[in-house]
Enzyme design. Sequence first.
Site, PDB file in Angstrom:
ATOM      1  N   LEU A 281       0.830  -1.212   0.000  1.00  0.00           N
ATOM      2  CA  LEU A 281       0.000   0.000   0.000  1.00  0.00           C
ATOM      3  C   LEU A 281       0.863   1.260   0.000  1.00  0.00           C
ATOM      4  O   LEU A 281       0.476   2.280  -0.576  1.00  0.00           O
ATOM      5  CB  LEU A 281      -0.952  -0.022   1.193  1.00  0.00           C
TER       6      LEU A 281
ATOM      7  N   GLY B 104      -4.184  -8.950  -2.495  1.00  0.00           N
ATOM      8  CA  GLY B 104      -3.359  -9.536  -3.551  1.00  0.00           C
ATOM      9  C   GLY B 104      -2.731 -10.864  -3.153  1.00  0.00           C
ATOM     10  O   GLY B 104      -2.387 -11.671  -4.025  1.00  0.00           O
TER      11      GLY B 104
ATOM     12  N   GLU C 291      -5.257 -13.240  -4.092  1.00  0.00           N
ATOM     13  CA  GLU C 291      -5.287 -13.333  -5.556  1.00  0.00           C
ATOM     14  C   GLU C 291      -4.153 -14.225  -6.061  1.00  0.00           C
ATOM     15  O   GLU C 291      -4.343 -15.032  -6.975  1.00  0.00           O
ATOM     16  CB  GLU C 291      -5.185 -11.933  -6.167  1.00  0.00           C
TER      17      GLU C 291
ATOM     18  N   GLU D 146     -10.280  -4.523   0.151  1.00  0.00           N
ATOM     19  CA  GLU D 146     -10.193  -3.486  -0.876  1.00  0.00           C
ATOM     20  C   GLU D 146     -11.230  -2.388  -0.665  1.00  0.00           C
ATOM     21  O   GLU D 146     -10.943  -1.204  -0.848  1.00  0.00           O
ATOM     22  CB  GLU D 146     -10.343  -4.109  -2.274  1.00  0.00           C
TER      23      GLU D 146
HETATM   24  C1  1HE Z   1       2.383  -3.266   4.864  1.00  0.00           C
HETATM   25  C2  1HE Z   1       1.256  -3.964   4.397  1.00  0.00           C
HETATM   26  C3  1HE Z   1       0.813  -3.679   3.078  1.00  0.00           C
HETATM   27  C4  1HE Z   1       1.650  -4.626   6.411  1.00  0.00           C
HETATM   28  N1  1HE Z   1       1.491  -2.766   2.365  1.00  0.00           N
HETATM   29  N2  1HE Z   1       3.004  -2.367   4.118  1.00  0.00           N
HETATM   30  N3  1HE Z   1      -3.619  -5.156   2.354  1.00  0.00           N
HETATM   31  C5  1HE Z   1      -4.152  -4.815   3.541  1.00  0.00           C
HETATM   32  O1  1HE Z   1      -5.008  -3.963   3.646  1.00  0.00           O
HETATM   33  C6  1HE Z   1      -3.563  -5.515   4.729  1.00  0.00           C
HETATM   34  C7  1HE Z   1      -2.850  -4.546   5.632  1.00  0.00           C
HETATM   35  N4  1HE Z   1      -2.084  -5.227   6.669  1.00  0.00           N
HETATM   36  C8  1HE Z   1      -2.635  -5.695   7.827  1.00  0.00           C
HETATM   37  O2  1HE Z   1      -3.840  -5.664   8.033  1.00  0.00           O
HETATM   38  C9  1HE Z   1      -1.682  -6.223   8.857  1.00  0.00           C
HETATM   39  O3  1HE Z   1      -0.389  -5.724   8.547  1.00  0.00           O
HETATM   40  C10 1HE Z   1      -1.600  -7.782   8.908  1.00  0.00           C
HETATM   41  C11 1HE Z   1      -2.901  -8.348   9.459  1.00  0.00           C
HETATM   42  C12 1HE Z   1      -1.308  -8.363   7.519  1.00  0.00           C
HETATM   43  C13 1HE Z   1      -0.417  -8.186   9.820  1.00  0.00           C
HETATM   44  O4  1HE Z   1      -0.532  -7.529  11.088  1.00  0.00           O
HETATM   45  P1  1HE Z   1       0.760  -7.413  12.035  1.00  0.00           P
HETATM   46  O5  1HE Z   1       0.287  -6.810  13.327  1.00  0.00           O
HETATM   47  O6  1HE Z   1       1.451  -8.721  12.086  1.00  0.00           O
HETATM   48  O7  1HE Z   1       1.762  -6.405  11.263  1.00  0.00           O
HETATM   49  P2  1HE Z   1       1.740  -4.808  11.166  1.00  0.00           P
HETATM   50  O8  1HE Z   1       2.341  -4.223  12.415  1.00  0.00           O
HETATM   51  O9  1HE Z   1       0.394  -4.288  10.785  1.00  0.00           O
HETATM   52  O10 1HE Z   1       2.684  -4.554   9.919  1.00  0.00           O
HETATM   53  C14 1HE Z   1       4.087  -4.767   9.988  1.00  0.00           C
HETATM   54  C15 1HE Z   1       4.714  -3.870   8.942  1.00  0.00           C
HETATM   55  O11 1HE Z   1       4.290  -4.291   7.624  1.00  0.00           O
HETATM   56  C16 1HE Z   1       4.278  -2.427   9.066  1.00  0.00           C
HETATM   57  O12 1HE Z   1       5.353  -1.623   8.612  1.00  0.00           O
HETATM   58  P3  1HE Z   1       6.293  -0.859   9.694  1.00  0.00           P
HETATM   59  O13 1HE Z   1       7.296  -0.152   8.851  1.00  0.00           O
HETATM   60  O14 1HE Z   1       5.390   0.028  10.479  1.00  0.00           O
HETATM   61  O15 1HE Z   1       6.896  -1.965  10.542  1.00  0.00           O
HETATM   62  C17 1HE Z   1       3.145  -2.300   8.064  1.00  0.00           C
HETATM   63  O16 1HE Z   1       2.944  -0.983   7.583  1.00  0.00           O
HETATM   64  C18 1HE Z   1       3.657  -3.190   6.970  1.00  0.00           C
HETATM   65  N5  1HE Z   1       2.589  -3.693   6.118  1.00  0.00           N
HETATM   66  N6  1HE Z   1       0.817  -4.789   5.373  1.00  0.00           N
HETATM   67  C19 1HE Z   1       2.555  -2.135   2.888  1.00  0.00           C
HETATM   68  N7  1HE Z   1      -0.220  -4.315   2.527  1.00  0.00           N
HETATM   69  C20 1HE Z   1      -3.397  -5.889  -7.023  1.00  0.00           C
HETATM   70  S1  1HE Z   1      -4.616  -5.159  -6.121  1.00  0.00           S
HETATM   71  C21 1HE Z   1      -4.586  -5.911  -4.562  1.00  0.00           C
HETATM   72  C22 1HE Z   1      -5.209  -5.000  -3.570  1.00  0.00           C
HETATM   73  C23 1HE Z   1      -4.850  -5.388  -2.170  1.00  0.00           C
HETATM   74  O17 1HE Z   1      -4.017  -6.228  -1.933  1.00  0.00           O
HETATM   75  S2  1HE Z   1      -5.712  -4.572  -0.945  1.00  0.00           S
HETATM   76  C24 1HE Z   1      -5.149  -5.300   0.520  1.00  0.00           C
HETATM   77  C25 1HE Z   1      -3.981  -4.561   1.107  1.00  0.00           C
END
Ligand code: 1HE
Length: 259
Positions: free
Chosen positions: A65, A108, A111, A131
């Site tokens: 993201l 993703g 996906e 999403e």
């Molecule tokens: C990320 C991402 C990410 C984590 N992009 N950096 N995806 C989402 O909406 C899912 C978003 N993520 C979460 O809900 C949670 O991170 C989790 C449930 C997956 C894991 O939780 P947790 O407590 O183990 O980890 P965290 O503390 O939330 O995240 C650790 C680090 O990973 C943190 O960065 P930091 O620098 O603060 O340590 C987060 O920002 C980072 N991080 N997820 C970027 N997704 C082709 S179109 C597809 C469209 C989609 O995929 S939409 C779904 C997006």
Amino acid sequence: MDEPLVTYELSGEIALIGLNRPTKRNAISDRVVEALHVAVERAQVEAKAAVIFGAGKHFCAGLDLAEHVEKPLIAAVQGSRRWHKIFDGIERGGIPFVIALQGAVVGGGFELAASAHVRVADETAFFGLPEGTRGIFVGGGGSVRIARLIGAARMGDMMLTGRTVSPVQMEQWGGVSYVVPQGQALDKAMELARAAAQNAPMSNYAIINALPRIRDMSSEDGLFVESLMSSLTSVTPEATQRLRDFLEKRVAKLEAPKE
Ligand code: 1HE
């Protein structure tokens, strides 16, 4: 030296491909998806089957993201089309891909999982399509693959409400085929990949390439293509040998499942 974003290892006939960005929960950036592409292409050449897994507690948090914020429109469209091409190379490549899932299988990440041929989840896995919450839409083939796996209504529910789904529920919906105890998804995926690797390569090629195409055809066209694939595979020397092996009692019989 920096750790690779995607690891690659050949274990006998099986390629092991690992998303390797656990500090970002294996979020898929442009560089990650390109590294995945290289690994998938290499596996098609070197291996008879492949396993994809994610390092750490979570399989994959989906699209990166941070990289997506304020991406120009054209770059977003091109990025999505690139994911399509790369995931299509998994779904309609030449070898079976088994995917091992734990923790978050989100956006993703789901996906990507949907582009593999067999999905194994451990009991920590949870599935989400946030999403709607994030103000975006699926872009990695989910509207086709996930909708066909679990049904458009369930997918729409997940996207609209942001709910997460347990592995047991996902198995009932048809989104995964195996649910195993915590920490055992990779071992199970390897076992299944080794089994698939024993098949005749032409059968695997037909299964992987014909099934999704036949699904998209009319029944009449599908049945016709089935007859062609069926006869094409049966005249290979490998099929002749395998049929003889069975008739001359050189191979094990099928057994009822143990569970
Ligand atoms: C990320 C991402 C990410 C984590 N992009 N950096 N995806 C989402 O909406 C899912 C978003 N993520 C979460 O809900 C949670 O991170 C989790 C449930 C997956 C894991 O939780 P947790 O407590 O183990 O980890 P965290 O503390 O939330 O995240 C650790 C680090 O990973 C943190 O960065 P930091 O620098 O603060 O340590 C987060 O920002 C980072 N991080 N997820 C970027 N997704 C082709 S179109 C597809 C469209 C989609 O995929 S939409 C779904 C997006």
